[in-house]
Design an enzyme around this catalytic site. Sequence first.
Site, PDB file in Angstrom:
ATOM      1  N   HIS A  17       1.042  -1.315   0.031  1.00 18.09           N
ATOM      2  CA  HIS A  17       0.003   0.096  -0.069  1.00 18.09           C
ATOM      3  C   HIS A  17       0.992   1.160  -0.215  1.00 18.09           C
ATOM      4  O   HIS A  17       0.825   2.068  -0.780  1.00 18.09           O
ATOM      5  CB  HIS A  17      -1.355   0.341   1.087  1.00 18.09           C
ATOM      6  CG  HIS A  17      -2.103  -0.830   1.706  1.00 18.09           C
ATOM      7  ND1 HIS A  17      -2.039  -1.506   2.287  1.00 18.09           N
ATOM      8  CD2 HIS A  17      -2.904  -0.978   0.401  1.00 18.09           C
ATOM      9  CE1 HIS A  17      -3.648  -2.563   2.277  1.00 18.09           C
ATOM     10  NE2 HIS A  17      -3.867  -2.552   0.854  1.00 18.09           N
ATOM     11  N   LYS A  41     -16.022  -7.128   3.356  1.00 17.29           N
ATOM     12  CA  LYS A  41     -14.570  -8.202   4.087  1.00 17.29           C
ATOM     13  C   LYS A  41     -15.374  -8.040   5.704  1.00 17.29           C
ATOM     14  O   LYS A  41     -14.995  -6.449   6.796  1.00 17.29           O
ATOM     15  CB  LYS A  41     -13.420  -7.197   4.206  1.00 17.29           C
ATOM     16  CG  LYS A  41     -12.882  -7.364   2.786  1.00 17.29           C
ATOM     17  CD  LYS A  41     -11.330  -6.530   2.747  1.00 17.29           C
ATOM     18  CE  LYS A  41     -11.442  -6.769   1.292  1.00 17.29           C
ATOM     19  NZ  LYS A  41      -9.636  -6.127   0.733  1.00 17.29           N
ATOM     20  N   ARG A  91      -2.197  -5.452  -8.710  1.00 13.05           N
ATOM     21  CA  ARG A  91      -0.802  -6.396  -8.963  1.00 13.05           C
ATOM     22  C   ARG A  91      -0.985  -7.016  -9.460  1.00 13.05           C
ATOM     23  O   ARG A  91      -0.230  -8.348  -9.982  1.00 13.05           O
ATOM     24  CB  ARG A  91      -0.774  -7.886  -7.586  1.00 13.05           C
ATOM     25  CG  ARG A  91      -0.547  -6.781  -5.738  1.00 13.05           C
ATOM     26  CD  ARG A  91      -1.508  -6.704  -5.024  1.00 13.05           C
ATOM     27  NE  ARG A  91      -2.988  -7.369  -4.294  1.00 13.05           N
ATOM     28  CZ  ARG A  91      -3.724  -7.016  -3.975  1.00 13.05           C
ATOM     29  NH1 ARG A  91      -2.974  -7.435  -2.450  1.00 13.05           N
ATOM     30  NH2 ARG A  91      -5.303  -7.566  -3.985  1.00 13.05           N
ATOM     31  N   SER A 129      -2.752  -7.681   2.580  1.00 15.06           N
ATOM     32  CA  SER A 129      -3.411  -7.307   4.505  1.00 15.06           C
ATOM     33  C   SER A 129      -4.123  -8.579   4.754  1.00 15.06           C
ATOM     34  O   SER A 129      -3.727  -9.178   5.924  1.00 15.06           O
ATOM     35  CB  SER A 129      -4.293  -6.804   4.655  1.00 15.06           C
ATOM     36  OG  SER A 129      -4.167  -5.235   3.936  1.00 15.06           O
TER      37      SER A 129
HETATM   38  O1  PNS Z   1      -9.117  -2.040   0.332  1.00 15.60           O
HETATM   39  P1  PNS Z   1      -9.984  -2.759  -0.173  1.00 15.60           P
HETATM   40  O2  PNS Z   1     -11.078  -3.751   0.556  1.00 15.60           O
HETATM   41  O3  PNS Z   1     -10.153  -3.021  -1.894  1.00 15.60           O
HETATM   42  O4  PNS Z   1     -10.791  -1.121  -0.567  1.00 15.60           O
HETATM   43  C1  PNS Z   1     -11.677  -1.596  -0.790  1.00 15.60           C
HETATM   44  C2  PNS Z   1     -12.950  -0.253  -0.669  1.00 15.60           C
HETATM   45  C3  PNS Z   1     -13.383  -0.269   0.645  1.00 15.60           C
HETATM   46  C4  PNS Z   1     -12.081   1.175  -0.978  1.00 15.60           C
HETATM   47  C5  PNS Z   1     -14.317  -0.444  -1.369  1.00 15.60           C
HETATM   48  O5  PNS Z   1     -15.433  -1.316  -0.626  1.00 15.60           O
HETATM   49  C6  PNS Z   1     -14.924   0.666  -1.280  1.00 15.60           C
HETATM   50  O6  PNS Z   1     -14.630   2.292  -1.707  1.00 15.60           O
HETATM   51  N1  PNS Z   1     -15.641   1.179  -0.619  1.00 15.60           N
HETATM   52  C7  PNS Z   1     -16.650   2.013   0.012  1.00 15.60           C
HETATM   53  C8  PNS Z   1     -18.170   2.110  -0.056  1.00 15.60           C
HETATM   54  C9  PNS Z   1     -18.136   2.467  -1.740  1.00 15.60           C
HETATM   55  O7  PNS Z   1     -18.399   3.632  -2.575  1.00 15.60           O
HETATM   56  N2  PNS Z   1     -17.873   0.633  -2.460  1.00 15.60           N
HETATM   57  C10 PNS Z   1     -18.201   1.111  -4.038  1.00 15.60           C
HETATM   58  C11 PNS Z   1     -19.625   1.024  -4.420  1.00 15.60           C
HETATM   59  S1  PNS Z   1     -20.695  -0.139  -4.296  1.00 15.60           S
END
Ligand code: PNS
Length: 162
Positions: A17, A41, A91, A129
């Site tokens: 990250h 998650k 990745r 992670s």
């Molecule tokens: O590190 P991650 O888990 O891949 O990050 C994903 C994250 C947190 C960026 C994504 O789930 C997110 O944007 N969450 C906030 C809610 C949202 O806007 N979701 C996208 C539309 S479904």
Amino acid sequence: MSTAICPGSFDPITVGHLSIIRRAASIFDNVVVCIMFNSTKISPMFTIEEKLDMACKAVADIPNVTVDTFSGLLVEYAKRYDKPVIVKGLRAASDFEYEFQMNLINKRLNPDIDTMFLPASEKYTFLSSSVVRELAHYGANLKGLVPDELIPFIEEKAKQWR
Ligand code: PNS
């Protein structure tokens, strides 16, 4: 002033990250690392406060990076900034499929917000992670996977999880 938002669940933040965040910080004037909720998650290892604290420590030496947290939609958070760009690291092809879909959803919700993908450095393609959580669970050495200063805290937390 150009702004990048690096969103993620950061459970915990890894050197992978951090590599993406540093590269974003060399491209944009201002980078915001936003700790968010990923509904797929559902049982994170760390609380939002712990993630925030770890991320703040990890980016402390990068002057144009700040850390924030938001519990709503990313596109709602992005409204706080003037024409921000969402930056995500990729990745592998499997990351691309998921991130491309997220990009399309975010575009549908707010067509003004673009996503930029940065390919992960080859040396971090294996790192996530979830790998860190798994290794921490088994008491493996975390050196080189997360910032050094976070290792004692992650190890301690993993002991409580066992
Ligand atoms: O590190 P991650 O888990 O891949 O990050 C994903 C994250 C947190 C960026 C994504 O789930 C997110 O944007 N969450 C906030 C809610 C949202 O806007 N979701 C996208 C539309 S479904």
